[in-house]
Write a protein that holds these residues in place. Structure first.
Motif, PDB file in Angstrom:
ATOM      1  N   ILE A  99      33.001  10.124  30.014  1.00 49.48           N
ATOM      2  CA  ILE A  99      32.410  10.091  28.675  1.00 49.48           C
ATOM      3  C   ILE A  99      31.174  10.970  28.588  1.00 49.48           C
ATOM      4  CG2 ILE A  99      31.276   8.614  26.974  1.00 49.48           C
ATOM      5  CD1 ILE A  99      33.117   6.363  27.775  1.00 49.48           C
ATOM      6  N   SER A 100      30.269  10.839  29.537  1.00 47.24           N
ATOM      7  CA  SER A 100      28.987  11.541  29.437  1.00 47.24           C
ATOM      8  C   SER A 100      29.109  13.045  29.646  1.00 47.24           C
ATOM      9  CB  SER A 100      27.989  10.956  30.447  1.00 47.24           C
ATOM     10  OG  SER A 100      28.467  11.095  31.774  1.00 47.24           O
ATOM     11  N   LEU A 101      29.917  13.479  30.602  1.00 51.63           N
ATOM     12  CA  LEU A 101      29.990  14.910  30.887  1.00 51.63           C
ATOM     13  C   LEU A 101      30.503  15.740  29.709  1.00 51.63           C
ATOM     14  CD1 LEU A 101      31.146  15.133  34.624  1.00 51.63           C
ATOM     15  CD2 LEU A 101      28.857  15.396  33.665  1.00 51.63           C
ATOM     16  N   PRO A 102      31.602  15.351  29.045  1.00 48.90           N
ATOM     17  CA  PRO A 102      32.036  16.133  27.879  1.00 48.90           C
ATOM     18  C   PRO A 102      31.001  16.155  26.759  1.00 48.90           C
ATOM     19  CG  PRO A 102      33.824  14.746  28.661  1.00 48.90           C
ATOM     20  CD  PRO A 102      32.597  14.312  29.392  1.00 48.90           C
ATOM     21  N   LEU A 103      30.320  15.029  26.533  1.00 52.77           N
ATOM     22  CA  LEU A 103      29.317  14.982  25.468  1.00 52.77           C
ATOM     23  C   LEU A 103      28.129  15.874  25.795  1.00 52.77           C
ATOM     24  CD1 LEU A 103      29.378  11.183  24.569  1.00 52.77           C
ATOM     25  CD2 LEU A 103      30.224  13.090  23.189  1.00 52.77           C
ATOM     26  N   LEU A 104      27.690  15.858  27.061  1.00 54.09           N
ATOM     27  CA  LEU A 104      26.573  16.711  27.451  1.00 54.09           C
ATOM     28  C   LEU A 104      26.964  18.188  27.392  1.00 54.09           C
ATOM     29  CD1 LEU A 104      25.037  14.720  30.429  1.00 54.09           C
ATOM     30  CD2 LEU A 104      24.090  15.025  28.139  1.00 54.09           C
ATOM     31  N   LEU A 105      28.197  18.500  27.788  1.00 56.70           N
ATOM     32  CA  LEU A 105      28.665  19.877  27.693  1.00 56.70           C
ATOM     33  C   LEU A 105      28.726  20.317  26.237  1.00 56.70           C
ATOM     34  CD1 LEU A 105      29.724  22.332  29.219  1.00 56.70           C
ATOM     35  CD2 LEU A 105      32.036  21.402  28.983  1.00 56.70           C
ATOM     36  N   ARG A 108      25.182  21.052  24.936  1.00 58.40           N
ATOM     37  CA  ARG A 108      24.654  22.347  25.365  1.00 58.40           C
ATOM     38  C   ARG A 108      25.455  23.494  24.758  1.00 58.40           C
ATOM     39  NH1 ARG A 108      20.742  22.431  29.980  1.00 58.40           N
ATOM     40  NH2 ARG A 108      20.331  20.250  30.448  1.00 58.40           N
ATOM     41  N   PHE A 109      26.756  23.330  24.619  1.00 54.85           N
ATOM     42  CA  PHE A 109      27.580  24.396  24.053  1.00 54.85           C
ATOM     43  C   PHE A 109      27.175  24.703  22.617  1.00 54.85           C
ATOM     44  CE2 PHE A 109      31.350  25.978  21.809  1.00 54.85           C
ATOM     45  CZ  PHE A 109      31.734  27.023  22.645  1.00 54.85           C
ATOM     46  N   THR A 110      26.776  23.673  21.862  1.00 52.08           N
ATOM     47  CA  THR A 110      26.391  23.868  20.473  1.00 52.08           C
ATOM     48  C   THR A 110      24.896  24.055  20.284  1.00 52.08           C
ATOM     49  OG1 THR A 110      26.266  21.459  20.153  1.00 52.08           O
ATOM     50  CG2 THR A 110      28.364  22.532  19.639  1.00 52.08           C
ATOM     51  N   CYS A 111      24.138  24.007  21.367  1.00 56.26           N
ATOM     52  CA  CYS A 111      22.680  24.212  21.311  1.00 56.26           C
ATOM     53  C   CYS A 111      22.360  25.578  20.723  1.00 56.26           C
ATOM     54  CB  CYS A 111      22.104  24.094  22.720  1.00 56.26           C
ATOM     55  SG  CYS A 111      20.411  24.691  22.901  1.00 56.26           S
ATOM     56  N   TYR A 112      21.349  25.646  19.870  1.00 59.45           N
ATOM     57  CA  TYR A 112      21.009  26.898  19.207  1.00 59.45           C
ATOM     58  C   TYR A 112      20.660  27.999  20.214  1.00 59.45           C
ATOM     59  CZ  TYR A 112      20.815  24.204  14.894  1.00 59.45           C
ATOM     60  OH  TYR A 112      21.141  23.404  13.834  1.00 59.45           O
ATOM     61  N   ARG A 143      35.619  30.596  12.541  1.00 61.75           N
ATOM     62  CA  ARG A 143      36.912  30.479  13.201  1.00 61.75           C
ATOM     63  C   ARG A 143      36.792  29.647  14.474  1.00 61.75           C
ATOM     64  NH1 ARG A 143      40.000  36.352  12.820  1.00 61.75           N
ATOM     65  NH2 ARG A 143      39.999  36.515  10.543  1.00 61.75           N
ATOM     66  N   PHE A 144      37.935  29.116  14.908  1.00 57.70           N
ATOM     67  CA  PHE A 144      37.983  28.376  16.166  1.00 57.70           C
ATOM     68  C   PHE A 144      37.615  29.322  17.315  1.00 57.70           C
ATOM     69  CE2 PHE A 144      40.193  26.911  19.948  1.00 57.70           C
ATOM     70  CZ  PHE A 144      39.834  25.571  19.968  1.00 57.70           C
ATOM     71  N   PRO A 145      36.812  28.879  18.304  1.00 58.72           N
ATOM     72  CA  PRO A 145      36.353  27.499  18.542  1.00 58.72           C
ATOM     73  C   PRO A 145      34.964  27.203  18.008  1.00 58.72           C
ATOM     74  CG  PRO A 145      35.932  28.819  20.479  1.00 58.72           C
ATOM     75  CD  PRO A 145      36.524  29.763  19.453  1.00 58.72           C
ATOM     76  N   LEU A 146      34.473  28.018  17.088  1.00 59.79           N
ATOM     77  CA  LEU A 146      33.100  27.875  16.630  1.00 59.79           C
ATOM     78  C   LEU A 146      32.961  27.033  15.371  1.00 59.79           C
ATOM     79  CD1 LEU A 146      31.886  31.539  17.207  1.00 59.79           C
ATOM     80  CD2 LEU A 146      31.888  29.625  18.796  1.00 59.79           C
ATOM     81  N   LEU A 147      34.051  26.456  14.901  1.00 54.33           N
ATOM     82  CA  LEU A 147      33.991  25.681  13.660  1.00 54.33           C
ATOM     83  C   LEU A 147      33.159  24.412  13.813  1.00 54.33           C
ATOM     84  CD1 LEU A 147      37.696  25.995  12.466  1.00 54.33           C
ATOM     85  CD2 LEU A 147      35.694  27.138  11.506  1.00 54.33           C
ATOM     86  N   GLY A 148      33.029  23.910  15.032  1.00 57.38           N
ATOM     87  CA  GLY A 148      32.307  22.657  15.237  1.00 57.38           C
ATOM     88  C   GLY A 148      30.867  22.813  15.674  1.00 57.38           C
ATOM     89  N   GLN A 149      30.294  23.999  15.515  1.00 57.56           N
ATOM     90  CA  GLN A 149      28.931  24.215  15.993  1.00 57.56           C
ATOM     91  C   GLN A 149      27.916  23.322  15.284  1.00 57.56           C
ATOM     92  OE1 GLN A 149      28.819  25.537  18.695  1.00 57.56           O
ATOM     93  NE2 GLN A 149      28.971  27.753  18.778  1.00 57.56           N
ATOM     94  N   ASN A 150      28.146  23.000  14.025  1.00 62.88           N
ATOM     95  CA  ASN A 150      27.196  22.159  13.297  1.00 62.88           C
ATOM     96  C   ASN A 150      27.237  20.699  13.723  1.00 62.88           C
ATOM     97  OD1 ASN A 150      26.041  24.210  11.792  1.00 62.88           O
ATOM     98  ND2 ASN A 150      27.544  24.051  10.151  1.00 62.88           N
ATOM     99  N   LEU A 151      28.173  20.341  14.608  1.00 61.38           N
ATOM    100  CA  LEU A 151      28.186  18.982  15.151  1.00 61.38           C
ATOM    101  C   LEU A 151      27.056  18.769  16.153  1.00 61.38           C
ATOM    102  CD1 LEU A 151      32.033  18.496  15.719  1.00 61.38           C
ATOM    103  CD2 LEU A 151      30.624  17.524  13.891  1.00 61.38           C
ATOM    104  N   HIS A 152      26.301  19.810  16.420  1.00 63.16           N
ATOM    105  CA  HIS A 152      25.200  19.714  17.379  1.00 63.16           C
ATOM    106  C   HIS A 152      24.251  18.577  17.028  1.00 63.16           C
ATOM    107  CE1 HIS A 152      22.240  20.974  20.312  1.00 63.16           C
ATOM    108  NE2 HIS A 152      21.323  21.059  19.375  1.00 63.16           N
ATOM    109  N   ARG A 153      23.998  18.368  15.755  1.00 60.98           N
ATOM    110  CA  ARG A 153      23.066  17.309  15.345  1.00 60.98           C
ATOM    111  C   ARG A 153      23.551  15.925  15.773  1.00 60.98           C
ATOM    112  NH1 ARG A 153      23.815  18.505   9.056  1.00 60.98           N
ATOM    113  NH2 ARG A 153      24.082  20.575   9.961  1.00 60.98           N
ATOM    114  N   TYR A 154      24.875  15.741  15.874  1.00 57.91           N
ATOM    115  CA  TYR A 154      25.422  14.458  16.304  1.00 57.91           C
ATOM    116  C   TYR A 154      25.483  14.363  17.832  1.00 57.91           C
ATOM    117  CZ  TYR A 154      26.749  14.527  11.404  1.00 57.91           C
ATOM    118  OH  TYR A 154      26.713  14.618  10.044  1.00 57.91           O
ATOM    119  N   PHE A 155      25.770  15.475  18.479  1.00 57.37           N
ATOM    120  CA  PHE A 155      25.757  15.485  19.943  1.00 57.37           C
ATOM    121  C   PHE A 155      24.355  15.194  20.479  1.00 57.37           C
ATOM    122  CE2 PHE A 155      29.515  18.504  19.507  1.00 57.37           C
ATOM    123  CZ  PHE A 155      30.441  17.509  19.766  1.00 57.37           C
TER     124      PHE A 155
END
Length: 272
Positions: A99-105, A108-112, A143-155
């Motif tokens: 659970i923790s590793l994918p969320l932490l990745l 960081r992946f969506t970090c500005y 476009r994919f895979p960058l469509l979810g970048q704004n989810l950073h606030r939830y991560f």
């Protein structure tokens, strides 16, 4: 009388067509190269350790590497699953910290900052200022895979919770010295040093700054939120620094725990 040039759209002017990639003479390529090397090295090390499923727990001192926290497999070593486990053992291709590793990745992946880093280094969009892109057109984050970048606030909230878990792990290790009581060893210093820097990276996040200062028209009647926003803003100026330092401290912490757990080195005790 000064002549006035017509605007580009009326004159049919376009961008200058340069026959070379850039006119820059400095080592503009060094930054992207180092970024690729650093991020690749961390990802390779992290993947190897996450799937090794061994040498992650030191039962004598309750040292648990952050790469396995929280340990959720039924096959976790006794005492390492501080928050309980699932009722089954994970196969080799599922990390114990599933659970923790994918969320932490994802955090960081969506970090500005990281977005800027790998956009330039891996995708070369652009590689550097005043350097021509190799791409024919620019699509941004549409476009994919960058469509979810704004989810950073939830991560961010997930990363905040995991930082609390890492803090608990480090504190728990203090309470299990060589004789079962309070104790301090080099491993405790390594664990707490890593936790402090992880907090610095997490709290310096732009999303954290928005939590305290976003959507407000005035701080006039909110002195505490203004104070917090100010402190986080100071941390935010060093967000890039913390982003790189914590990659290093994560590796150092994990490597130290692995070496002690594998019997390669002995943890030097300061107080038991």
């Amino acid at each position: 009388m000064t002549a006035t040039l017509p605007p580009p759209e009326s004159s049919g002017a376009t961008r200058a067509r340069l026959p070379i990639r850039t006119l820059r003479t400095d080592r503009w390529w060094l930054g992207p190269v180092l970024t690729v090397a650093g991020l690749t090295a961390f990802l390779v090390y992290g993947l190897l350790r996450a799937f090794q499923q061994d040498h992650y727990w030191v039962p004598e001192y309750h040292y648990l590497t952050p790469f396995y926290s929280p340990c959720l497999s039924a096959s976790c070593e006794p005492g390492s699953a501080l928050f309980g486990t699932f009722p089954w053992a994970f196969p080799w291709f599922i990390p114990y910290a599933v659970i923790s590793l994918p969320l932490l990745l994802a955090f960081r992946f969506t970090c500005y900052y990281y977005r800027k880093a790998y956009y330039r280094a891996f995708w070369q969009s652009p590689t550097a200022c005043a350097v021509r892109e190799p791409h024919g057109r620019y699509t941004g984050e549409t476009r994919f895979p960058l469509l979810g970048q704004n989810l950073h606030r939830y991560f961010f909230y997930a990363a905040f919770l995991i930082s609390l878990i890492n803090t608990y792990d480090a504190t728990n290790a203090l309470l299990h010295g060589e004789n079962g009581g309070f104790g301090i060893g080099i491993g405790n210093i390594v664990l707490f040093g890593n936790v402090i820097l992880l907090w610095a990276y997490t709290l310096s996040c732009h999303s954290c700054r928005h939590v305290f200062g976003g959507r407000l028209k005035s701080f006039g009647d909110r002195p505490f939120r203004y104070w917090m926003w100010t402190q986080i803003s100071r941390l935010n100026t060093r967000h890039m620094l913390f982003a790189w330092i914590t990659l290093g401290t994560l590796v150092i912490t994990d490597l130290y725990v692995a070496l002690v757990a594998g019997g390669v080195i002995t943890d030097l005790r300061i107080f038991n």
